[in-house]
Design a protein around this motif. Sequence first.
Motif, PDB file in Angstrom:
ATOM      1  N   TYR A 117       3.130 -16.730  10.626  1.00 15.59           N
ATOM      2  CA  TYR A 117       3.187 -18.193   9.884  1.00 15.59           C
ATOM      3  C   TYR A 117       2.134 -18.857  10.522  1.00 15.59           C
ATOM      4  O   TYR A 117       1.339 -18.564  11.546  1.00 15.59           O
ATOM      5  N   THR A 118       1.860 -20.040  10.348  1.00 17.88           N
ATOM      6  CA  THR A 118       0.548 -20.746  10.655  1.00 17.88           C
ATOM      7  C   THR A 118       1.377 -22.122  11.710  1.00 17.88           C
ATOM      8  O   THR A 118       2.102 -22.594  11.139  1.00 17.88           O
ATOM      9  N   GLY A 119       1.006 -22.020  12.808  1.00 19.39           N
ATOM     10  CA  GLY A 119       1.301 -22.972  13.978  1.00 19.39           C
ATOM     11  C   GLY A 119       0.398 -24.156  13.767  1.00 19.39           C
ATOM     12  O   GLY A 119      -0.795 -23.966  13.976  1.00 19.39           O
ATOM     13  N   ASN A 120       1.070 -25.171  13.325  1.00 23.62           N
ATOM     14  CA  ASN A 120       0.002 -26.358  13.050  1.00 23.62           C
ATOM     15  C   ASN A 120      -0.053 -27.373  14.228  1.00 23.62           C
ATOM     16  O   ASN A 120       1.107 -27.808  14.764  1.00 23.62           O
ATOM     17  N   VAL A 121      -1.149 -27.936  14.830  1.00 23.46           N
ATOM     18  CA  VAL A 121      -0.962 -28.892  16.062  1.00 23.46           C
ATOM     19  C   VAL A 121      -1.943 -30.078  15.602  1.00 23.46           C
ATOM     20  O   VAL A 121      -3.140 -29.681  15.252  1.00 23.46           O
ATOM     21  N   LYS A 122      -1.379 -31.274  15.784  1.00 26.21           N
ATOM     22  CA  LYS A 122      -2.145 -32.297  15.448  1.00 26.21           C
ATOM     23  C   LYS A 122      -2.612 -33.038  16.996  1.00 26.21           C
ATOM     24  O   LYS A 122      -1.606 -33.271  17.701  1.00 26.21           O
ATOM     25  N   LEU A 123      -3.778 -33.222  17.103  1.00 30.52           N
ATOM     26  CA  LEU A 123      -4.138 -34.022  18.246  1.00 30.52           C
ATOM     27  C   LEU A 123      -4.294 -35.445  18.511  1.00 30.52           C
ATOM     28  O   LEU A 123      -4.236 -36.123  17.248  1.00 30.52           O
ATOM     29  N   GLU A 124      -4.305 -36.135  19.509  1.00 31.27           N
ATOM     30  CA  GLU A 124      -4.386 -37.698  19.581  1.00 31.27           C
ATOM     31  C   GLU A 124      -5.586 -38.279  18.870  1.00 31.27           C
ATOM     32  O   GLU A 124      -5.309 -39.351  18.126  1.00 31.27           O
ATOM     33  N   ASP A 125      -6.555 -37.364  18.931  1.00 25.40           N
ATOM     34  CA  ASP A 125      -7.747 -38.209  18.296  1.00 25.40           C
ATOM     35  C   ASP A 125      -7.740 -37.931  16.716  1.00 25.40           C
ATOM     36  O   ASP A 125      -8.659 -38.178  16.226  1.00 25.40           O
ATOM     37  N   GLY A 126      -6.759 -37.224  16.268  1.00 26.32           N
ATOM     38  CA  GLY A 126      -6.738 -37.263  14.831  1.00 26.32           C
ATOM     39  C   GLY A 126      -7.088 -35.978  14.362  1.00 26.32           C
ATOM     40  O   GLY A 126      -7.022 -35.465  12.951  1.00 26.32           O
ATOM     41  N   THR A 127      -7.644 -34.986  15.016  1.00 32.17           N
ATOM     42  CA  THR A 127      -8.156 -33.585  14.712  1.00 32.17           C
ATOM     43  C   THR A 127      -6.737 -32.854  14.803  1.00 32.17           C
ATOM     44  O   THR A 127      -5.783 -33.311  15.292  1.00 32.17           O
ATOM     45  N   TYR A 156     -14.986 -21.913   9.554  1.00 36.96           N
ATOM     46  CA  TYR A 156     -13.957 -22.731   8.814  1.00 36.96           C
ATOM     47  C   TYR A 156     -13.656 -24.032   9.664  1.00 36.96           C
ATOM     48  O   TYR A 156     -13.633 -23.917  10.759  1.00 36.96           O
ATOM     49  N   THR A 157     -12.884 -24.983   8.740  1.00 35.57           N
ATOM     50  CA  THR A 157     -12.334 -25.881   9.479  1.00 35.57           C
ATOM     51  C   THR A 157     -10.989 -25.631   9.707  1.00 35.57           C
ATOM     52  O   THR A 157     -10.311 -24.484   9.510  1.00 35.57           O
ATOM     53  N   ALA A 158     -10.293 -26.468  10.318  1.00 33.64           N
ATOM     54  CA  ALA A 158      -8.750 -26.235  11.006  1.00 33.64           C
ATOM     55  C   ALA A 158      -7.685 -26.192   9.720  1.00 33.64           C
ATOM     56  O   ALA A 158      -6.737 -26.031   9.996  1.00 33.64           O
ATOM     57  N   HIS A 159      -8.268 -26.259   8.607  1.00 36.99           N
ATOM     58  CA  HIS A 159      -7.466 -26.090   7.266  1.00 36.99           C
ATOM     59  C   HIS A 159      -7.695 -24.567   6.971  1.00 36.99           C
ATOM     60  O   HIS A 159      -8.414 -24.277   6.229  1.00 36.99           O
ATOM     61  N   PHE A 160      -6.765 -23.869   7.709  1.00 37.20           N
ATOM     62  CA  PHE A 160      -6.788 -22.375   7.725  1.00 37.20           C
ATOM     63  C   PHE A 160      -5.616 -21.853   8.067  1.00 37.20           C
ATOM     64  O   PHE A 160      -4.904 -22.093   8.887  1.00 37.20           O
ATOM     65  N   ARG A 161      -4.724 -21.540   6.852  1.00 36.98           N
ATOM     66  CA  ARG A 161      -3.429 -21.370   6.953  1.00 36.98           C
ATOM     67  C   ARG A 161      -2.897 -20.223   5.919  1.00 36.98           C
ATOM     68  O   ARG A 161      -3.463 -19.798   5.150  1.00 36.98           O
TER      69      ARG A 161
END
Length: 488
Positions: A117-127, A156-161
Amino acid sequence: MSEKQELLIKKAYEEVEKHKNEVENDPYRLAYHLMPPVGLLNDPNGLVQFNGVYHVFYQWNPFETAHGAKFWGHYSSKDMINWREEPVALVPSEWYEKNGCYSGSAIEWEGKLYLFYTGNVKLEDGTRETYQCLAISTDGIHFEKFGPVLNLPEGYTAHFRDPKVWRADGRFYMILGAQTLEEKGAAALFVSDDLYNWLPAGRVAGAGMNGLGEFGYMWECPDLIHLDGKDVLLVSPQGLEPSGYLYNNIFQSGYFTGRLDGTSAQFEHGPFTELDRGFDFYAPQTFLADGGRTILYAWMGITDEAEAYQPTVEKGWVHALTIPRVLSLKGDKLFQAPVEEMKMLRKDEMIIQNAKTAEITGLNGKAAELLLDTILVGAGDFTIRFRNEAELCYDADKREMSLQRRNFRTGNPETRTCKLAELNSLHIFMDHSSLEIFINGGEEVFTARYFPNPGDELISFHGDAEFNFAKWTLDKMQIGRILNRGGL
């Protein structure tokens, strides 16, 4: 199990109990589809038959009817009709998945069940950051997390899942949905000898490849299957512009037929074909069942501006999965057909030979199956109206089939249409708030949610056609609930 994991599970099941009566008494609750016990369901995940038992995992937000930090809900069954609610399989408790355990797949190997599965992490700077993760089980119910096995590769960008894993030619393969640095949709292939260490094989499909022009800014939920000596890549591209009757939903799901060379990562394929002509079909995933059947489930929903206006939101839940469908390939065309097990739900059979459209009256039902067979060549236009809320219309001159319903947000009529070379059968599954319509043995399919007046059960026919007709009332499928939801 970590303390945070225990806390998240406890909170999720508190939400289930809090809304239990409201959810279960909703008249739009479906009779024979898998749904969330509370909150939001979206993509089917980890479809597999393990030790003779079917497992369906799904993206689940138990805390609201909106998209947030996803869990993996879990159902199991021995026949795809009678189900058991299993303990939640994955919760976003670790640093590499803190904003969601996103979609993925399952594979059995040497007596163990592996979830990717894909682990999704959103950072405080919006990335954001993305990690492809692994969890393993010996019983198919309780899973031990092993963390990331693949980090974001270059290009690739972080849209990789959405990893889909399978075994072929003595190796393991993983295909992922991706967005290139140029913000173009793509599918990327990786290989492994042990399921833990993955190496890049190459980009196998995407915008600007294999004769394909611009084709969306992101590809989600890829699935590579083998049928009738050919390889079929299922994918859900985002960002396609409508073109006549094609690509009329905000996001699409479809497939390319061709041949994959896993060694060179070359996939020669034909044109993209939509899998469904209706309003609510996305993120399909397949699995190979005992006996060789390739079976598909999809999310019977989509993320659009009308999603929050579905009336079930007021009752604390939203969305469902489609019924399971067997895939077959005829030429380069995928056909979808309901699994044979659906016949187990039939009762109250009604059969009429050589029925005329205008002569079929007095039909009622909320959960029913209709079969119209051997529709005569040269038959005129006809309409089937479902509970005064949706209409299926056939234009004989244009050879077009259309499904119309009311938009959830505006209340205005909206229509989806497909062209047919001929019409010889209709196979319709209607539930309390859904329609799944299989045309010509599954050559084309319309999938849709709709929300009639709960007291209206009328099914009416209009127009000029003649056919053999059958109708069954469909029983409610049984779901065994967890008595103690205290933990995994």
